[in-house]
Motif scaffolding. Structure first.
Motif, PDB file in Angstrom:
ATOM      1  N   LYS A  57       0.828  -1.213   0.000  1.00 21.40           N
ATOM      2  CA  LYS A  57       0.000   0.000   0.000  1.00 21.40           C
ATOM      3  C   LYS A  57       0.858   1.258   0.000  1.00 21.40           C
ATOM      4  O   LYS A  57       0.551   2.238  -0.695  1.00 21.40           O
ATOM      5  CB  LYS A  57      -0.924  -0.007   1.218  1.00 21.40           C
ATOM      6  CG  LYS A  57      -2.080  -0.979   1.129  1.00 21.40           C
ATOM      7  CD  LYS A  57      -2.977  -0.859   2.356  1.00 21.40           C
ATOM      8  CE  LYS A  57      -4.202  -1.752   2.242  1.00 21.40           C
ATOM      9  NZ  LYS A  57      -5.065  -1.644   3.445  1.00 21.40           N
ATOM     10  N   LEU A  58       1.924   1.244   0.787  1.00 20.65           N
ATOM     11  CA  LEU A  58       2.804   2.413   0.864  1.00 20.65           C
ATOM     12  C   LEU A  58       3.451   2.703  -0.487  1.00 20.65           C
ATOM     13  O   LEU A  58       3.519   3.862  -0.920  1.00 20.65           O
ATOM     14  CB  LEU A  58       3.887   2.178   1.923  1.00 20.65           C
ATOM     15  CG  LEU A  58       4.965   3.253   2.031  1.00 20.65           C
ATOM     16  CD1 LEU A  58       4.361   4.589   2.466  1.00 20.65           C
ATOM     17  CD2 LEU A  58       6.052   2.824   3.011  1.00 20.65           C
ATOM     18  N   ILE A  59       3.909   1.666  -1.156  1.00 16.72           N
ATOM     19  CA  ILE A  59       4.587   1.843  -2.440  1.00 16.72           C
ATOM     20  C   ILE A  59       3.615   2.374  -3.495  1.00 16.72           C
ATOM     21  O   ILE A  59       3.947   3.271  -4.269  1.00 16.72           O
ATOM     22  CB  ILE A  59       5.238   0.507  -2.875  1.00 16.72           C
ATOM     23  CG1 ILE A  59       6.403   0.176  -1.937  1.00 16.72           C
ATOM     24  CG2 ILE A  59       5.726   0.585  -4.322  1.00 16.72           C
ATOM     25  CD1 ILE A  59       6.804  -1.269  -1.950  1.00 16.72           C
ATOM     26  N   LYS A  60       2.401   1.841  -3.499  1.00 13.29           N
ATOM     27  CA  LYS A  60       1.407   2.319  -4.469  1.00 13.29           C
ATOM     28  C   LYS A  60       1.010   3.768  -4.182  1.00 13.29           C
ATOM     29  O   LYS A  60       0.836   4.557  -5.112  1.00 13.29           O
ATOM     30  CB  LYS A  60       0.170   1.419  -4.433  1.00 13.29           C
ATOM     31  CG  LYS A  60       0.387   0.045  -5.060  1.00 13.29           C
ATOM     32  CD  LYS A  60      -0.872  -0.791  -5.070  1.00 13.29           C
ATOM     33  CE  LYS A  60      -1.890  -0.269  -6.036  1.00 13.29           C
ATOM     34  NZ  LYS A  60      -3.092  -1.141  -6.147  1.00 13.29           N
ATOM     35  N   SER A  61       0.884   4.118  -2.909  1.00 18.04           N
ATOM     36  CA  SER A  61       0.499   5.493  -2.575  1.00 18.04           C
ATOM     37  C   SER A  61       1.631   6.474  -2.888  1.00 18.04           C
ATOM     38  O   SER A  61       1.370   7.652  -3.166  1.00 18.04           O
ATOM     39  CB  SER A  61       0.120   5.591  -1.096  1.00 18.04           C
ATOM     40  OG  SER A  61       1.250   5.389  -0.256  1.00 18.04           O
ATOM     41  N   THR A  62       2.871   6.002  -2.861  1.00 15.97           N
ATOM     42  CA  THR A  62       4.020   6.867  -3.120  1.00 15.97           C
ATOM     43  C   THR A  62       4.290   7.027  -4.609  1.00 15.97           C
ATOM     44  O   THR A  62       4.535   8.142  -5.094  1.00 15.97           O
ATOM     45  CB  THR A  62       5.282   6.314  -2.422  1.00 15.97           C
ATOM     46  OG1 THR A  62       5.032   6.171  -1.024  1.00 15.97           O
ATOM     47  CG2 THR A  62       6.480   7.232  -2.634  1.00 15.97           C
ATOM     48  N   PHE A  63       4.241   5.921  -5.338  1.00 16.63           N
ATOM     49  CA  PHE A  63       4.660   5.940  -6.749  1.00 16.63           C
ATOM     50  C   PHE A  63       3.508   5.793  -7.740  1.00 16.63           C
ATOM     51  O   PHE A  63       3.728   5.839  -8.948  1.00 16.63           O
ATOM     52  CB  PHE A  63       5.694   4.829  -6.999  1.00 16.63           C
ATOM     53  CG  PHE A  63       6.937   4.980  -6.172  1.00 16.63           C
ATOM     54  CD1 PHE A  63       7.880   5.944  -6.469  1.00 16.63           C
ATOM     55  CD2 PHE A  63       7.151   4.163  -5.072  1.00 16.63           C
ATOM     56  CE1 PHE A  63       9.022   6.092  -5.698  1.00 16.63           C
ATOM     57  CE2 PHE A  63       8.295   4.306  -4.290  1.00 16.63           C
ATOM     58  CZ  PHE A  63       9.222   5.280  -4.600  1.00 16.63           C
ATOM     59  N   GLY A  64       2.300   5.608  -7.242  1.00 21.14           N
ATOM     60  CA  GLY A  64       1.156   5.502  -8.134  1.00 21.14           C
ATOM     61  C   GLY A  64       0.651   4.077  -8.282  1.00 21.14           C
ATOM     62  O   GLY A  64       1.405   3.108  -8.124  1.00 21.14           O
ATOM     63  N   ASN A  65      -0.622   3.948  -8.606  1.00 26.05           N
ATOM     64  CA  ASN A  65      -1.236   2.630  -8.756  1.00 26.05           C
ATOM     65  C   ASN A  65      -0.665   1.833  -9.920  1.00 26.05           C
ATOM     66  O   ASN A  65      -0.835   0.616  -9.989  1.00 26.05           O
ATOM     67  CB  ASN A  65      -2.757   2.775  -8.924  1.00 26.05           C
ATOM     68  CG  ASN A  65      -3.434   3.246  -7.654  1.00 26.05           C
ATOM     69  OD1 ASN A  65      -3.003   2.926  -6.549  1.00 26.05           O
ATOM     70  ND2 ASN A  65      -4.511   4.025  -7.805  1.00 26.05           N
ATOM     71  N   ASP A  66      -0.002   2.526 -10.849  1.00 26.79           N
ATOM     72  CA  ASP A  66       0.552   1.843 -12.012  1.00 26.79           C
ATOM     73  C   ASP A  66       1.977   1.339 -11.772  1.00 26.79           C
ATOM     74  O   ASP A  66       2.611   0.811 -12.694  1.00 26.79           O
ATOM     75  CB  ASP A  66       0.541   2.773 -13.224  1.00 26.79           C
ATOM     76  CG  ASP A  66       1.416   4.021 -13.021  1.00 26.79           C
ATOM     77  OD1 ASP A  66       1.701   4.361 -11.846  1.00 26.79           O
ATOM     78  OD2 ASP A  66       1.790   4.649 -14.017  1.00 26.79           O
TER      79      ASP A  66
END
Length: 365
Positions: A57-66
């Protein structure tokens, strides 16, 4: 021949997940960022590569859902099992997926996001020393000058070592909390679940993790508690699961349980492994690397406005993480501290059967 002095707003030493995350966020906010690393990327990185729910979740919120392109995820599964020596204690399902990545691809994907945001990247650039007064970083090629420095140069951090030599950081208990991890890749058998093995080592565990075309097998344990026996323990572990021990092992150090007296000095900040931000029980470092990289960037952006030293802002942001890691170190000592292995086994049985869901929440969140 005199070295060139290159000036930046922020000089970040180490381009793993913590450094690249900080670089990405700072460059997005318009700061001139130098990201330096002794390696050429993409590079191999020893790691189990397991992402918990909080990391994902942290990585997606930081770098985007893609960010998580299909080829970036090696495997995902909610299946896991726990062993004590050869005896299976538990086989179960997690409500949340365990996601497995190849660190070579994963780290490079974060670095590419940083480069796309305008970061200046210097590979094959090794940090030799720093000047903490003038904020200079001396390397094998150039001299870098910044208004801020972020030390994301890992467990063997040169910058942390410089701060220790100057008496700014205290390395008490650092060596006592170093974990040695050994790993091999096996291409002959596959699995669809994470398998965790207790009982082969003290203050640590063995693991078998799935990947696309290979299986990752490893062991990690505190060096101070095993008196040079970890290599032998790994061989015994491999033999117990039907694998031959190779002559050469991949090995790396992990700082598990060392809590520093400080996490920087004025406008110098330590993040990730360089600061000791690793879970003392599981050895998870990816979440803390990205999170503290994010917080270091936030601290610097705050300093641009409130004119306080970045260390002051950083300390206010990382308080919960530091408190959490201190609690987990206490839990680790309670879980692994007993000298009686049957007590450990009995303790595991109680915890796993009565508090399985809470344990999974503890790991994922």
């Amino acid at each position: 021949m005199a070295k060139t002095i290159l000036e930046f707003d922020v000089v970040i030493c180490g381009s793993g997940p913590s450094g690249a995350t900080a670089a990405f966020l700072l460059a997005k906010h318009g700061l001139k960022v130098a990201l330096i690393d002794k390696e050429q990327f993409p590079r191999d990185k020893l790691c189990g590569g397991l992402l918990t729910e909080k990391s994902y979740k942290l990585i997606k919120s930081t770098f985007g859902n893609d960010f998580f392109e299909p080829d970036l995820i090696e495997f995902s599964s909610n299946k896991f099992e726990i062993f004590y020596a050869k005896q299976k204690i538990l086989s179960a399902f997690s409500k949340k997926l365990f996601i497995y990545v190849d660190r070579k691809k994963f780290d490079f994907a974060i670095l590419k996001r940083a480069l796309d945001s305008g970061v200046n990247f210097f590979s094959k650039t090794k940090v030799i020393d720093i000047d903490i007064k003038n904020l200079l970083v001396f390397t094998n090629s150039n001299i870098f000058k910044g208004r801020y420095i972020i030390a994301s140069d890992g467990v063997n951090s040169v910058i942390r070592g410089c701060l220790i030599k100057k008496g700014i950081l205290v390395d008490k208990e650092y060596k006592d909390n170093l974990t040695l991890a050994m790993e091999i890749y096996n291409y002959e058998f596959t699995t669809d679940r994470a398998s965790i093995y207790f009982g082969f080592t003290k203050f640590g565990y063995g693991w078998v993790f799935p990947n696309k075309k290979r299986t990752l097998v490893g062991i990690g344990a505190l060096i101070s508690k095993n008196k040079g026996l970890i290599k032998k323990q790994f061989k015994n572990f491999l033999n117990s699961i039907g694998l031959d021990a190779p002559k050469i092992f991949n090995a790396h150090l992990i700082p598990t349980g060392w809590i520093s007296n400080r996490f920087g000095f004025d406008n110098i900040l330590l993040v990730g492994d360089a600061a000791g931000f690793v879970d003392p029980i599981t050895g998870e470092g990816i979440y803390y690397a990205v999170k503290t990289g994010q917080m270091s960037a936030e601290a610097i952006l705050m300093s641009e406005k409130n004119k306080l030293f970045a260390e002051v802002n950083y300390n206010s942001l990382i308080q919960n993480i530091v408190s959490n890691l201190k609690r987990r170190r206490i839990y680790r000592n309670l879980i692994f501290g007993t000298k009686f292995r049957l007590v450990i086994k009995f303790f595991l049985l109680i915890i796993l059967f009565l508090f399985k869901d809470r344990l999974l929440k503890f790991i994922h969140e």
